[in-house]
Write an enzyme that holds these catalytic residues in place. Structure first.
Site, PDB file in Angstrom:
ATOM      1  CE1 TYR A   1       0.756   7.896   2.367  1.00  0.00           C
ATOM      2  CE2 TYR A   1       1.193   5.617   1.811  1.00  0.00           C
ATOM      3  CZ  TYR A   1       0.388   6.571   2.387  1.00  0.00           C
ATOM      4  OH  TYR A   1      -0.780   6.184   2.997  1.00  0.00           O
TER       5      TYR A   1
ATOM      6  CG  ASP B   1      -1.795   1.240   1.279  1.00  0.00           C
ATOM      7  OD1 ASP B   1      -2.872   1.191   0.658  1.00  0.00           O
ATOM      8  OD2 ASP B   1      -1.405   2.265   1.881  1.00  0.00           O
TER       9      ASP B   1
ATOM     10  CE  LYS C   1      -3.692   4.675   0.454  1.00  0.00           C
ATOM     11  NZ  LYS C   1      -2.291   4.600   0.864  1.00  0.00           N
TER      12      LYS C   1
ATOM     13  CG  HIS D   1      -4.639   9.635   0.204  1.00  0.00           C
ATOM     14  ND1 HIS D   1      -3.301   9.592  -0.089  1.00  0.00           N
ATOM     15  CD2 HIS D   1      -4.737   9.234   1.492  1.00  0.00           C
ATOM     16  CE1 HIS D   1      -2.623   9.189   0.976  1.00  0.00           C
ATOM     17  NE2 HIS D   1      -3.482   8.964   1.948  1.00  0.00           N
TER      18      HIS D   1
END
Ligand code: NDP
Length: 276
Positions: free
Chosen positions: A54, A49, A79, A112
């Protein structure tokens, strides 16, 4: 009973998703994320994930390639970030994620956060990506019941997954029941409450009873609650430990004892106030 790391839940479009995945939030792109994802894959995890925000999709992609594991054995989620919401901008963001990951297709693409007023257009873009075969499933993250109601009033496509904060202090009882009724798989983020439950007395007692760690007790509770779980660790031993949850079964009374720890207490933002 969920008895192996490769066991899957079947999503509402027939796609199989592993019950256990590996979260990579806060991992640095480059060595850290590459070595952690490789350690996870070596330990048997098959689901990863990540998210555009990120900043480590490139490293995730590199680890996947270097692992040599056939693509079809993996389940990769990313996402669309808040700033990219909207129809055209989401299609663009998806391409960017796909390029960074170096993948032909995603397994799951999520919105998200709901944000304020763009998620319906964003959802249409996800529908298009699914239709074009670029992602095998689409879903949402941090959606409350009212967000899902409003999405479903506007679209025939039911999200396959809703990834939300979920741990023994935040069991999301009402949302869990709602998602079950609609055929939406609930997925737990921060399942370990970011390490804040390690000295919780009930969990310590259960850990002793089952000869497991507190983290393993929590992750097993996720599985037995029908919730997909994606613990994060950048430590090889803890990565392995978090996957060693398939050889025991919590008894009903112990599930109830963990359920009783719920205080509907968040550590992350409330989706209704995390607007942008
Ligand atoms: P987790 O609840 O998974 O906890 C991670 C923390 O716990 C780290 O500090 C880790 O430290 C520590 N830890 C991990 N395993 C153990 C263990 N066995 N014993 C003791 N400590 C342990 O938190 P996350 O917030 O990372 O959530 C998991 C994933 O969920 C994220 O990585 C991300 O993929 C996703 N997520 C999604 C969000 C969303 O909005 N959709 C929001 C937040 C997370 P160490 O690394 O040193 O082991």
């Amino acid at each position: 009973m969920i008895s192996k790391i490769t066991d899957t839940t079947v999503l509402n479009n027939g796609v199989h998703m592993p019950w256990l995945g590996f979260g990579v939030w806060k991992m640095e792109d480059g060595d850290q994320v590459i070595s952690s994802v490789k350690a996870a894959l070596a330990a048997g995890y098959r689901s990863i994930d990540t998210a555009a925000i990120y900043g480590n999709e490139a490293g995730v992609g590199q680890a996947i390639r270097e692992s040599g594991i056939p693509r079809e054995e993996l389940f990769i989620t990313t996402k669309v970030w808040n700033a990219e919401q909207g129809y055209e901008s989401t299609l663009k963001a998806f391409e960017e994620s796909r390029r960074k990951l170096g993948l032909d297709y995603l397994d799951l693409y999520l919105i998200h956060w709901p944000g304020k007023d763009k998620y319906k257009d964003t959802w249409k873009a996800l529908g298009k990506l699914a239709q074009d075969g670029l992602t095998r499933a689409i879903g949402v993250s941090n959606f409350k019941e009212h967000h899902l109601e409003s999405l479903l009033a506007d679209s025939d496509i039911v999200p396959a997954v809703n990834q939300v904060e979920f741990h023994p202090r935040l069991a999301q009882k009402s949302l869990q029941a709602y998602c079950k009724q609609k055929g939406i798989q609930l997925e737990a983020w921060s399942p370990l409450m970011q390490g804040k439950l390690l000295d919780e007395p009930t969990l310590i007692e259960l850990a002793a009873k089952y000869e497991k760690s507190v983290s393993q007790i929590i992750l097993r509770w996720d599985l037995q609650s029908g919730v997909v779980t994606i613990p994060k660790s950048a430590n090889e031993q803890r990565i392995k430990d978090n996957a060693d949850i398939f050889n025991f079964e919590l008894q009903a009374e112990d599930i109830a004892a963990i359920d009783a720890l719920n205080q509907e207490q968040r550590i992350g933002p409330d989706p209704d106030v995390f607007l942008f």
